[in-house]
Design a protein around this motif. Structure first.
Motif, PDB file in Angstrom:
ATOM      1  N   MET A   1       0.843  -1.198   0.000  1.00 50.11           N
ATOM      2  CA  MET A   1       0.000   0.000   0.000  1.00 50.11           C
ATOM      3  C   MET A   1       0.876   1.245   0.000  1.00 50.11           C
ATOM      4  O   MET A   1       1.856   1.327   0.743  1.00 50.11           O
ATOM      5  CB  MET A   1      -0.914   0.008   1.246  1.00 50.11           C
ATOM      6  N   THR A   2       0.546   2.211  -0.856  1.00 51.29           N
ATOM      7  CA  THR A   2       1.261   3.479  -0.849  1.00 51.29           C
ATOM      8  C   THR A   2       0.792   4.325   0.319  1.00 51.29           C
ATOM      9  O   THR A   2      -0.310   4.165   0.832  1.00 51.29           O
ATOM     10  CB  THR A   2       1.026   4.240  -2.163  1.00 51.29           C
ATOM     11  N   ARG A   3       1.664   5.271   0.718  1.00 50.16           N
ATOM     12  CA  ARG A   3       1.373   6.101   1.872  1.00 50.16           C
ATOM     13  C   ARG A   3       1.418   7.572   1.496  1.00 50.16           C
ATOM     14  O   ARG A   3       2.172   7.990   0.599  1.00 50.16           O
ATOM     15  CB  ARG A   3       2.397   5.845   2.990  1.00 50.16           C
ATOM     16  N   ALA A   4       0.625   8.354   2.227  1.00 48.24           N
ATOM     17  CA  ALA A   4       0.653   9.808   2.101  1.00 48.24           C
ATOM     18  C   ALA A   4       0.828  10.398   3.485  1.00 48.24           C
ATOM     19  O   ALA A   4       0.234   9.918   4.454  1.00 48.24           O
ATOM     20  CB  ALA A   4      -0.635  10.322   1.475  1.00 48.24           C
ATOM     21  N   LEU A   5       1.638  11.435   3.570  1.00 45.87           N
ATOM     22  CA  LEU A   5       1.800  12.157   4.827  1.00 45.87           C
ATOM     23  C   LEU A   5       1.122  13.511   4.664  1.00 45.87           C
ATOM     24  O   LEU A   5       1.484  14.288   3.767  1.00 45.87           O
ATOM     25  CB  LEU A   5       3.285  12.336   5.165  1.00 45.87           C
ATOM     26  N   ILE A   6       0.143  13.782   5.518  1.00 48.54           N
ATOM     27  CA  ILE A   6      -0.648  15.009   5.396  1.00 48.54           C
ATOM     28  C   ILE A   6      -0.572  15.780   6.706  1.00 48.54           C
ATOM     29  O   ILE A   6      -0.939  15.281   7.767  1.00 48.54           O
ATOM     30  CB  ILE A   6      -2.116  14.688   5.044  1.00 48.54           C
ATOM     31  N   SER A   7      -0.082  17.039   6.595  1.00 51.02           N
ATOM     32  CA  SER A   7       0.032  17.900   7.771  1.00 51.02           C
ATOM     33  C   SER A   7      -0.042  19.345   7.287  1.00 51.02           C
ATOM     34  O   SER A   7       0.912  19.869   6.712  1.00 51.02           O
ATOM     35  CB  SER A   7       1.364  17.655   8.499  1.00 51.02           C
ATOM     36  N   VAL A   8      -1.200  19.979   7.508  1.00 46.20           N
ATOM     37  CA  VAL A   8      -1.419  21.299   6.913  1.00 46.20           C
ATOM     38  C   VAL A   8      -1.903  22.306   7.950  1.00 46.20           C
ATOM     39  O   VAL A   8      -2.674  21.980   8.846  1.00 46.20           O
ATOM     40  CB  VAL A   8      -2.440  21.235   5.749  1.00 46.20           C
ATOM     41  N   SER A   9      -1.418  23.538   7.814  1.00 50.56           N
ATOM     42  CA  SER A   9      -1.967  24.650   8.596  1.00 50.56           C
ATOM     43  C   SER A   9      -3.257  25.150   7.964  1.00 50.56           C
ATOM     44  O   SER A   9      -4.234  25.439   8.649  1.00 50.56           O
ATOM     45  CB  SER A   9      -0.944  25.784   8.691  1.00 50.56           C
ATOM     46  N   ASP A  10      -3.253  25.248   6.631  1.00 44.83           N
ATOM     47  CA  ASP A  10      -4.442  25.656   5.881  1.00 44.83           C
ATOM     48  C   ASP A  10      -5.253  24.406   5.571  1.00 44.83           C
ATOM     49  O   ASP A  10      -4.855  23.584   4.745  1.00 44.83           O
ATOM     50  CB  ASP A  10      -4.011  26.377   4.597  1.00 44.83           C
ATOM     51  N   LYS A  11      -6.383  24.269   6.242  1.00 45.63           N
ATOM     52  CA  LYS A  11      -7.190  23.043   6.108  1.00 45.63           C
ATOM     53  C   LYS A  11      -8.138  23.083   4.902  1.00 45.63           C
ATOM     54  O   LYS A  11      -8.929  22.155   4.711  1.00 45.63           O
ATOM     55  CB  LYS A  11      -8.024  22.828   7.382  1.00 45.63           C
ATOM     56  N   THR A  12      -8.064  24.125   4.101  1.00 49.87           N
ATOM     57  CA  THR A  12      -8.961  24.252   2.952  1.00 49.87           C
ATOM     58  C   THR A  12      -8.890  23.014   2.057  1.00 49.87           C
ATOM     59  O   THR A  12      -7.825  22.667   1.536  1.00 49.87           O
ATOM     60  CB  THR A  12      -8.603  25.500   2.118  1.00 49.87           C
ATOM     61  N   THR A  31      -0.649  14.387  11.408  1.00 47.89           N
ATOM     62  CA  THR A  31      -0.132  14.940  12.658  1.00 47.89           C
ATOM     63  C   THR A  31      -1.114  15.933  13.259  1.00 47.89           C
ATOM     64  O   THR A  31      -1.899  16.558  12.552  1.00 47.89           O
ATOM     65  CB  THR A  31       1.205  15.680  12.443  1.00 47.89           C
ATOM     66  N   GLY A  32      -1.049  16.080  14.576  1.00 48.90           N
ATOM     67  CA  GLY A  32      -1.680  17.162  15.303  1.00 48.90           C
ATOM     68  C   GLY A  32      -3.081  17.519  14.872  1.00 48.90           C
ATOM     69  O   GLY A  32      -3.990  16.676  14.804  1.00 48.90           O
ATOM     70  N   GLY A  33      -3.251  18.817  14.579  1.00 49.57           N
ATOM     71  CA  GLY A  33      -4.564  19.347  14.240  1.00 49.57           C
ATOM     72  C   GLY A  33      -5.126  18.761  12.964  1.00 49.57           C
ATOM     73  O   GLY A  33      -6.343  18.584  12.829  1.00 49.57           O
ATOM     74  N   THR A  34      -4.263  18.428  12.014  1.00 51.88           N
ATOM     75  CA  THR A  34      -4.740  17.822  10.763  1.00 51.88           C
ATOM     76  C   THR A  34      -5.327  16.446  11.030  1.00 51.88           C
ATOM     77  O   THR A  34      -6.395  16.098  10.510  1.00 51.88           O
ATOM     78  CB  THR A  34      -3.595  17.720   9.740  1.00 51.88           C
ATOM     79  N   LYS A  35      -4.648  15.677  11.835  1.00 54.74           N
ATOM     80  CA  LYS A  35      -5.156  14.334  12.171  1.00 54.74           C
ATOM     81  C   LYS A  35      -6.517  14.420  12.853  1.00 54.74           C
ATOM     82  O   LYS A  35      -7.426  13.633  12.560  1.00 54.74           O
ATOM     83  CB  LYS A  35      -4.155  13.594  13.069  1.00 54.74           C
ATOM     84  N   LYS A  36      -6.670  15.402  13.725  1.00 61.74           N
ATOM     85  CA  LYS A  36      -7.943  15.572  14.420  1.00 61.74           C
ATOM     86  C   LYS A  36      -9.066  15.859  13.426  1.00 61.74           C
ATOM     87  O   LYS A  36     -10.155  15.283  13.513  1.00 61.74           O
ATOM     88  CB  LYS A  36      -7.827  16.710  15.432  1.00 61.74           C
ATOM     89  N   VAL A  37      -8.801  16.752  12.463  1.00 60.86           N
ATOM     90  CA  VAL A  37      -9.804  17.090  11.449  1.00 60.86           C
ATOM     91  C   VAL A  37     -10.163  15.865  10.623  1.00 60.86           C
ATOM     92  O   VAL A  37     -11.336  15.594  10.332  1.00 60.86           O
ATOM     93  CB  VAL A  37      -9.287  18.234  10.554  1.00 60.86           C
ATOM     94  N   LEU A  38      -9.144  15.081  10.224  1.00 65.10           N
ATOM     95  CA  LEU A  38      -9.394  13.897   9.391  1.00 65.10           C
ATOM     96  C   LEU A  38     -10.117  12.811  10.189  1.00 65.10           C
ATOM     97  O   LEU A  38     -11.020  12.145   9.661  1.00 65.10           O
ATOM     98  CB  LEU A  38      -8.070  13.367   8.840  1.00 65.10           C
ATOM     99  N   MET A  57       7.408  15.875  20.723  1.00 63.15           N
ATOM    100  CA  MET A  57       8.028  16.430  21.924  1.00 63.15           C
ATOM    101  C   MET A  57       8.398  17.892  21.722  1.00 63.15           C
ATOM    102  O   MET A  57       8.321  18.421  20.617  1.00 63.15           O
ATOM    103  CB  MET A  57       9.270  15.614  22.307  1.00 63.15           C
ATOM    104  N   MET A  58       8.783  18.512  22.811  1.00 61.53           N
ATOM    105  CA  MET A  58       9.230  19.910  22.807  1.00 61.53           C
ATOM    106  C   MET A  58       8.172  20.827  22.194  1.00 61.53           C
ATOM    107  O   MET A  58       8.466  21.636  21.295  1.00 61.53           O
ATOM    108  CB  MET A  58      10.563  20.054  22.066  1.00 61.53           C
ATOM    109  N   ASP A  59       6.944  20.672  22.703  1.00 60.78           N
ATOM    110  CA  ASP A  59       5.820  21.481  22.239  1.00 60.78           C
ATOM    111  C   ASP A  59       5.600  21.357  20.733  1.00 60.78           C
ATOM    112  O   ASP A  59       5.213  22.316  20.060  1.00 60.78           O
ATOM    113  CB  ASP A  59       6.021  22.955  22.604  1.00 60.78           C
ATOM    114  N   GLY A  60       5.861  20.157  20.196  1.00 60.57           N
ATOM    115  CA  GLY A  60       5.634  19.926  18.770  1.00 60.57           C
ATOM    116  C   GLY A  60       6.783  20.332  17.886  1.00 60.57           C
ATOM    117  O   GLY A  60       6.713  20.154  16.661  1.00 60.57           O
TER     118      GLY A  60
END
Length: 510
Positions: A1-12, A31-38, A57-60
């Motif tokens: 399976m191919t993989r995609a890494l998605i981590s965006v500040s602009d969620k548009t 990661t972080g906020g993007t993972k929560k949205v997804l 770690m270290m506050d992200g």
């Protein structure tokens, strides 16, 4: 399976894009906020720590800087040694990267931003992933702009893969994006330590408009705007009406608004081919326009007007009588707009005149390089000018000299302006010798010499210009002084009873 890494500040559009990847059989790391949205959208995702085995770690600050991420991005699929290393270290390839960066530009644009806030919004992991993925564009598709989501999904749907050309174009876009991002950071930190001549000059601009052509019809051209827009600039002006600006329109409009910011009283600047053909100041904007028009009713035809007050109906009706390219003002009354917008090609633009301070350096391209200098915005006080002659200028003459001096600094050198206290009456621009400019300006001013004075952007190298001016009715002159032959010009002025003042400041404009 191919993989995609998605981590965006602009969620548009990220949810729709990710769903499209999942439908194409792609596993999602986030990661972080993007993972929560997804996750909230019901899209199954792996967290970064599930892939790396290390927690954020270290506050992200440290979360994606790991061999299992960058090995998956950088590993070449065509080299056995790379693939063997990935297998040995349990690194799975990552074939898609969708990342956009911490909002550094938006953060430093806030008027109350602190340095601590700015620093925390410098993205490290994001640019690193983007650069790794882009370097390996032979195998990895990298997306930094939501506008490209549709292109990637369309290729996946039709071909089950993105094309090499698309991956290469997207990689080039990434490197432009990260270069611009770093340029803003470099500029911010450079300014914070007041380094005015850094060993590297990093600049970034955003495309504002593709132009129909350049200075001439056979030249291509485009208009770029500062990444951090300047409020008082033609790039920030709002076009209300008319056809799109041309290359020459933009150059002329820029020159015109530079002149307009010299004046606080109601003023209209008429400009043609980078030189003012008329400047008028009055009690009202309508009166100012009449003075500007009367300064040169021939050259104003096909020119650009800048008014530093709202254009009212009376002024608009007078302007409407002429063929003009552009009118720029803080605003137009409804009645004025209705009159002027009857001309479908006339460009009507509004500009914020409330903050005209701009300390940005000026930059001019030359073959193979760039010239950088401070803007010529030195503050001058006419009452402090040196009177070099026996006769002092009267109060009325001093007001006229101050007006002429504001105007002449915006005329191409060699520059001469003849003016009274409320309007220019003669402009001599761009001549190879100064006396030539004097003759042109005085010829234009013929018959309108009542109260007229003369301004020269640089000193008189000989006394011939002073003599010619005096013989043609000039009674007061303003110039920088500083010539080794100043005494000759002073003596000539004294001979004719002309008052002459030295400013000590030269205003060449090439």
């Amino acid at each position: 399976m191919t993989r995609a890494l998605i981590s965006v500040s602009d969620k548009t559009g990220v949810v729709e894009f990710t769903k499209g990847l999942v439908q194409a059989g792609v596993e999602i790391i986030s990661t972080g906020g993007t993972k929560k949205v997804l996750d909230e959208a019901g899209i199954p995702t792996l967290s970064i720590d599930e892939v790396t085995g290390f927690p954020e770690m270290m506050d992200g600050r440290v979360k994606t800087l790991h061999p299992k991420i960058h090995g998956g991005l950088l590993g070449r699929r065509d080299l056995t040694t790379h693939m063997d290393a990935m297998k040995a270290h349990d690194i799975q390839p990552i074939d898609f990267v969708c990342v956009n960066l911490y909002p550094f530009k938006e953060t430093i644009s806030k008027p109350d931003v602190t340095e601590a806030d700015a620093i925390e919004n410098i993205d490290i992991g994001g640019p690193s992933m983007l650069r790794s993925a882009s370097k390996n564009f032979q195998s990895v598709t990298v997306v930094v702009d939501p506008k490209d989501y549709a292109l990637v999904l369309a290729e996946l749907e039709s071909n089950q893969a993105t094309s090499l050309e698309t991956r290469k174009r997207l990689a080039a876009k990434v490197f432009r994006h990260t270069a611009a991002y770093d340029a803003l950071i470099a500029d911010y930190l450079t300014k914070s330590v007041n380094d005015v001549e850094p060993e590297k000059l990093t600049l970034t601009y955003d495309l504002k408009q593709t132009l129909r052509y350049g200075e001439n019809s056979h030249q291509t051209a485009a208009f770029y705007q500062d990444a951090l827009p300047t409020a008082y600039s033609i790039a920030s002006a709002h076009q209300l009406h008319g056809k799109e600006l041309s290359y020459n329109n933009i150059k002329d409009a820029d020159a015109a608004i530079r002149i307009a910011r010299e004046f606080t009283e109601p003023t209209v600047v008429a400009l043609k081919h980078m030189n003012p053909c008329g400047i008028g100041s009055g009690r009202t904007i309508s009166e100012a326009y009449q003075f500007a028009y009367e300064a040169d009713p021939t050259s104003i035809f096909g020119g650009i007007l800048v008014a530093n007050r709202e254009v009212d109906l009376a002024t608009a009706e007078e302007m409407h009588k002429l063929f003009l390219e552009i009118i720029i003002a803080p605003s137009f009354s409804k009645e004025a707009f209705d009159v002027l917008s009857n001309k479908k090609n006339l460009r009507l633009m509004t500009l914020d005149f409330s903050n005209q301070v701009n300390s940005q350096p000026e930059m001019v391209s030359v073959l193979g390089g760039l010239l950088v200098q401070e803007q010529d915005v030195v503050e001058e006080i006419p009452e402090e000018w040196e009177v070099a002659t026996d006769r002092k200028p009267s109060a009325e003459e001093l007001r006229a000299l101050a007006f002429a001096w504001k105007a002449v600094k915006h005329v191409k050198s060699n520059a001469i302006v003849v003016a009274n206290e409320h309007q220019t009456v003669g402009v001599g621009a761009g001549q190879m010798n100064r006396v030539g400019s004097v003759k042109i300006a005085l010829e234009e001013a013929k018959g309108r010499m009542d109260g007229a004075v003369l301004a020269s952007d640089a000193y008189f190298p000989m006394d011939d210009s002073v003599e010619y001016a005096a013989q043609h009715g000039i009674k007061a002159i303003v110039q920088p002084g500083g010539s080794i032959r100043d005494k000759d010009s002073i003596a000539m002025a004294n001979k004719y009873g002309v008052a002459m003042v030295f400013t000590g400041i030269r205003h060449f404009r090439h």
